[in-house]
Design a protein around this motif. Structure first.
Motif, PDB file in Angstrom:
ATOM      1  N   LEU A   1     -11.595  -5.465  -3.380  1.00 23.40           N
ATOM      2  CA  LEU A   1     -11.407  -5.705  -4.563  1.00 23.40           C
ATOM      3  C   LEU A   1     -12.220  -4.463  -5.193  1.00 23.40           C
ATOM      4  O   LEU A   1     -11.713  -3.808  -6.319  1.00 23.40           O
ATOM      5  N   TYR A   2     -13.039  -3.800  -4.641  1.00 27.03           N
ATOM      6  CA  TYR A   2     -13.662  -2.382  -5.047  1.00 27.03           C
ATOM      7  C   TYR A   2     -12.434  -1.455  -4.983  1.00 27.03           C
ATOM      8  O   TYR A   2     -12.252  -0.653  -5.788  1.00 27.03           O
TER       9      TYR A   2
ATOM     10  N   ARG B   1      -2.932  -3.223 -11.087  1.00 24.25           N
ATOM     11  CA  ARG B   1      -4.131  -3.782 -10.298  1.00 24.25           C
ATOM     12  C   ARG B   1      -3.775  -5.258  -9.823  1.00 24.25           C
ATOM     13  O   ARG B   1      -4.445  -5.734  -9.065  1.00 24.25           O
ATOM     14  N   ILE B   2      -2.943  -5.856 -10.782  1.00 22.07           N
ATOM     15  CA  ILE B   2      -2.991  -7.220 -10.527  1.00 22.07           C
ATOM     16  C   ILE B   2      -1.991  -7.443  -9.274  1.00 22.07           C
ATOM     17  O   ILE B   2      -2.299  -8.506  -8.518  1.00 22.07           O
ATOM     18  N   MET B   3      -1.482  -6.403  -8.943  1.00 25.90           N
ATOM     19  CA  MET B   3      -0.642  -6.790  -7.608  1.00 25.90           C
ATOM     20  C   MET B   3      -1.403  -6.840  -6.349  1.00 25.90           C
ATOM     21  O   MET B   3      -0.890  -7.429  -5.636  1.00 25.90           O
ATOM     22  N   PHE B   4      -2.666  -6.313  -6.367  1.00 28.35           N
ATOM     23  CA  PHE B   4      -3.394  -6.379  -5.293  1.00 28.35           C
ATOM     24  C   PHE B   4      -4.017  -7.759  -5.226  1.00 28.35           C
ATOM     25  O   PHE B   4      -4.448  -8.198  -4.034  1.00 28.35           O
TER      26      PHE B   4
ATOM     27  N   LEU C   1      -1.416   1.423  -0.968  1.00 28.74           N
ATOM     28  CA  LEU C   1      -1.022   0.839   0.068  1.00 28.74           C
ATOM     29  C   LEU C   1      -2.427   0.395   0.778  1.00 28.74           C
ATOM     30  O   LEU C   1      -2.323  -0.932   1.232  1.00 28.74           O
ATOM     31  N   TRP C   2      -3.204   1.296   0.968  1.00 28.64           N
ATOM     32  CA  TRP C   2      -4.443   0.570   1.616  1.00 28.64           C
ATOM     33  C   TRP C   2      -5.492  -0.362   0.855  1.00 28.64           C
ATOM     34  O   TRP C   2      -5.651  -1.229   1.747  1.00 28.64           O
ATOM     35  N   PRO C   3      -5.747  -0.124  -0.226  1.00 29.77           N
ATOM     36  CA  PRO C   3      -6.167  -1.297  -0.789  1.00 29.77           C
ATOM     37  C   PRO C   3      -5.378  -2.754  -0.714  1.00 29.77           C
ATOM     38  O   PRO C   3      -5.997  -3.836  -0.478  1.00 29.77           O
ATOM     39  N   LEU C   4      -4.003  -2.647  -0.746  1.00 23.34           N
ATOM     40  CA  LEU C   4      -3.383  -3.760  -0.592  1.00 23.34           C
ATOM     41  C   LEU C   4      -3.281  -4.206   0.653  1.00 23.34           C
ATOM     42  O   LEU C   4      -3.643  -5.659   0.786  1.00 23.34           O
ATOM     43  N   LEU C   5      -3.355  -3.441   1.898  1.00 30.82           N
ATOM     44  CA  LEU C   5      -3.557  -3.937   3.044  1.00 30.82           C
ATOM     45  C   LEU C   5      -5.072  -4.611   3.216  1.00 30.82           C
ATOM     46  O   LEU C   5      -5.096  -5.851   3.967  1.00 30.82           O
ATOM     47  N   VAL C   6      -5.975  -4.024   2.812  1.00 30.94           N
ATOM     48  CA  VAL C   6      -7.334  -4.635   2.968  1.00 30.94           C
ATOM     49  C   VAL C   6      -7.278  -5.977   2.269  1.00 30.94           C
ATOM     50  O   VAL C   6      -8.042  -6.982   2.744  1.00 30.94           O
ATOM     51  N   MET C   7      -6.864  -5.950   1.202  1.00 31.41           N
ATOM     52  CA  MET C   7      -6.736  -7.350   0.417  1.00 31.41           C
ATOM     53  C   MET C   7      -5.926  -8.445   1.102  1.00 31.41           C
ATOM     54  O   MET C   7      -6.417  -9.511   1.188  1.00 31.41           O
TER      55      MET C   7
END
Lengths: 222, 214, 258
Positions: free
Chosen positions: C39-40, C57-60, C204-210
């Motif tokens: 989330l961060y 950001r909703i995408m995440f 991509l990175w935030p998406l993968l972590v989420m």
């Protein structure tokens, strides 16, 4: 008398909530209808918004119908109807209790969730509110008209289809004024209150007639 | 109170099940209705419970004030009327609310039939005999003088039958009335017996013997 | 018969319960930590989109929820095979526990999709092929949950639900294809689409972590759900045994009273 009324409402709510109960089944069916109809009509949001109130109302009628055949049938099958019929509380009061419990588990949730489902049909906030208001006022009519059919078919075992055939014509006035009130709220030539008050009157009449007719039918058939 | 039945006839569809059936029963008395299968025992019980209209004859009750016969009757039919999803206690509490005239609490009523520990079990988990006993416990949740029992001993084991006979004797001693349709003897003392077979119309014998056989 | 099967059921699930009790705190902590990081990253580190601004950001949340909605269905199908083919005692427990979790993720996907759609399309809902397919998936989850609720005996319910789940799996490609066909038939292709492969690494990175966080969360919820279901079945077996014992108990009590 109040004790018996409350006991019956409470019992039916409990039964609906427990395993094997009908619970939210009517609500799920309602959602399915609203979700599937656009596949037949096409995803044109303008068209859906225009027919949305009618679609929600028609879905509410069908969703009310599917659970209704079990309203008295379960009690006839397991013999609990003997208790209800031999109560010192008038049967009309107990039929009213069954109707109230049915409305609380079917009509009211349908009305409250209709705005959410209205999102799928691109309804304006005003139209959503109108549909919800007309459903809150109109669904008691559906329940109590249906209760007559449910009482008539209670001892027939497979009453579902017959019930629908019996009561659908009787639901026509409710449908007409429910949809016109919902449409009138979002613009049109007539004032919202005219059809809305007629709808309320239809509901009150249906409650009274439904209670007495269903009680009479139960005394005959059960 | 007193019940008198005169010239009762029962018709189911085209068939005349019995006719000219008469008896009377006063407080503290029990009547056992016997007869072969299909003779109309259950129909007679249903008529007394007000669920079936007689084809002829009359059922009268005295000494119950304003109430109707159905309102002083506690009827346990061959269907138990139990909801599988509700506990035994919830089932009996509901029966108590329907029948009115409260007497024992659901738990006390269950103790009378030896099922105190079943109070919190859903009725669906109980065996046939246990369900029968929960249904019979209904007799104790309401103060209704006339007990109408249709095959009360079916599915009951020997111990439960003895217990049932005890509670029925107690009910009679308190001035209650019992009418039971049954194949099996109930183990009650001093009961009247009514055989429906004697009232089944046949071609050779028009009419029947006098209604009552004490 | 219910006695036998319930005893047989207890053997393996007991080991599972022990394992679940030891695993759950770790899984929950890991899910919480990953979610916090994810989330961060998605709210503070990832850049706003040059076209969509902050709403991207909703995408995440939306995309991982969609992925898990599908993943839980795959999980259920595997369990359904386990129930029907290998008759593994834990399979139907896994299957039952997966349904509400999958439905919840699918619901989150629908809600976030709707929230995303409002600023993008100007309405809360568009009958876009992807969203619509997810809606149908949600309806299938509801049907499966309704079937679980309708049958009291877990063994019978499990086999019925397994058949329904597998029928669903066979139908998913057909449904997906039909919905795409229906959608292109009616809709001009002017509707906004994310360009999948060209997504920028900073997003991509935030998406993968989420996605990882949601997966661990789903596993934790699933283990907890399975534990609850096993306990629920034990309560059921205890009730059945209690009812059987009642008769013996009642007779001795009656004898003592006499």
């Amino acid at each position: 008398m109040t004790r018996a009324f409350l006991a019956l409402v409470l019992r039916d709510l409990r039964l609906a909530a427990r395993v094997g109960g009908s619970g939210a089944m009517g609500l799920v069916f309602f959602l399915m209808l609203v979700a599937v109809v656009p596949f037949a009509l096409g995803p044109d949001l303008n068209l859906l918004a225009r027919i949305g109130p009618a679609l929600l109302w028609f879905s509410a009628v069908l969703a009310t119908l599917i659970g209704l055949d079990r309203l008295f049938q379960t009690d006839v099958e397991d013999g609990a109807i003997d208790l209800i019929l031999s109560s010192d509380t008038p049967l009309e009061v107990l039929v009213a209790a069954k109707g109230v419990a049915h409305w609380l588990t079917t009509g009211l949730p349908l009305a409250l969730l209709a705005p959410l489902f209205g999102l799928l049909l691109a309804l304006t906030p005003g139209a959503m509110l109108a549909v919800a208001a007309t459903l809150v006022v109109g669904t008691p009519a559906l329940t109590f008209i249906g209760a007559v059919g449910a009482a008539l078919t209670a001892s027939l075992g497979r009453g579902g289809l017959l019930l629908a055939i019996l009561v659908m014509p009787l639901m026509v006035p409710t449908l007409i004024f429910g949809v016109s009130a919902a449409n009138a709220a979002t613009g049109g030539t007539i004032a919202f209150l005219t059809p809305f008050l007629i709808l309320a009157a239809l509901s009150l009449v249906a409650i009274v007639i439904g209670i007495f007719a269903a009680a009479a039918a139960l005394r005959q058939s059960a | 109170m007193r019940i008198s039945v005169e010239g009762l006839a029962c018709r189911r569809g085209e068939r005349l099940l019995f006719r000219d059936l008469s008896f009377s029963l006063a407080s503290g008395e029990a009547l056992v209705v016997t007869g072969r299968n299909g003779a109309g025992k259950s129909s007679l019980i249903a008529m007394l419970a007000g669920r079936l209209a007689p084809a002829a004859g009359a059922i009268r009750a005295e000494g119950i004030g304003e109430a109707t016969l159905a309102e002083v009757t506690n009827h346990v039919g061959h269907k138990e009327g139990l909801k599988a999803a509700l506990t035994a206690e919830e089932n009996l509490a509901f029966a108590g609310a329907m029948l009115g005239r409260p007497r024992l609490s659901p738990r006390e009523a269950l103790a009378r039939v030896g099922l105190a520990r079943a109070a919190d079990l859903p009725a669906g988990y109980l065996s046939a005999g246990q369900r029968r006993r929960v249904a019979l416990a209904r007799l104790f949740v309401s103060r209704r003088p006339l007990w109408l029992l249709d095959e009360p001993t079916s599915a009951l084991d020997a111990a439960s039958q003895v217990r049932l006979a005890e509670v029925m004797q107690g009910h009679l001693a308190e001035g209650g009335l019992i009418i039971a349709a049954t194949h099996a003897p109930l183990g009650l003392e001093g009961t009247k017996t009514l055989s429906i077979d004697a009232h089944v119309p046949s071609v050779d014998l028009p009419g029947g013997a006098e209604g009552e056989r004490a | 018969m219910p006695r036998l099967s319930s005893l047989w059921n207890l053997a393996n699930p007991t080991r599972f319960l022990g394992l679940a009790d030891r695993l759950l705190p770790w899984l929950a902590a890991l899910a919480a930590a990953l979610l916090a990081v994810g989330l961060y990253l998605s709210f503070f580190v990832a850049p706003p989109d040059y076209q969509q601004g902050e709403t991207v950001r909703i995408m995440f949340i939306h995309v991982p929820a969609a992925w898990l909605g599908l993943f839980m269905y795959v999980m259920m199908s595997a369990s359904a095979l386990g129930t029907l083919v290998w008759r593994h005692p834990l399979a139907d427990v896994a299957q039952k526990a997966a349904a509400p979790i999958g439905a919840a993720f699918t619901f989150v996907c629908l809600v976030t999709g709707s929230l995303w759609g409002k600023p993008m399309w100007g309405t809360w809902w568009v009958w876009d092929a992807r969203l619509t397919s997810v809606l149908v998936l949600f309806l299938m989850y509801l049907g499966i949950m309704a079937l679980w609720r309708a049958v009291d005996d877990p063994g019978r319910a499990a086999r019925a639900v397994a058949v329904l789940t597998l029928v669903g799996v066979v139908n998913i490609p057909i449904i997906k294809f039909s919905v795409d066909w229906w959608s292109t038939l009616h809709q001009p292709a002017a509707v906004f689409r994310i360009d999948g492969p060209t997504i920028h690494p900073s997003m991509l990175w935030p998406l993968l972590v989420m996605a990882l966080a949601f997966t661990v969360l789903a596993v934790a919820l699933h283990v907890a759900g399975m534990r609850n279901e096993i306990l629920r079945r034990r309560v059921r077996s205890l009730w059945l045994m209690e009812a059987e014992r009642l008769d013996a108990g009642a007779e001795t009590a009656a004898g003592a009273a006499r």
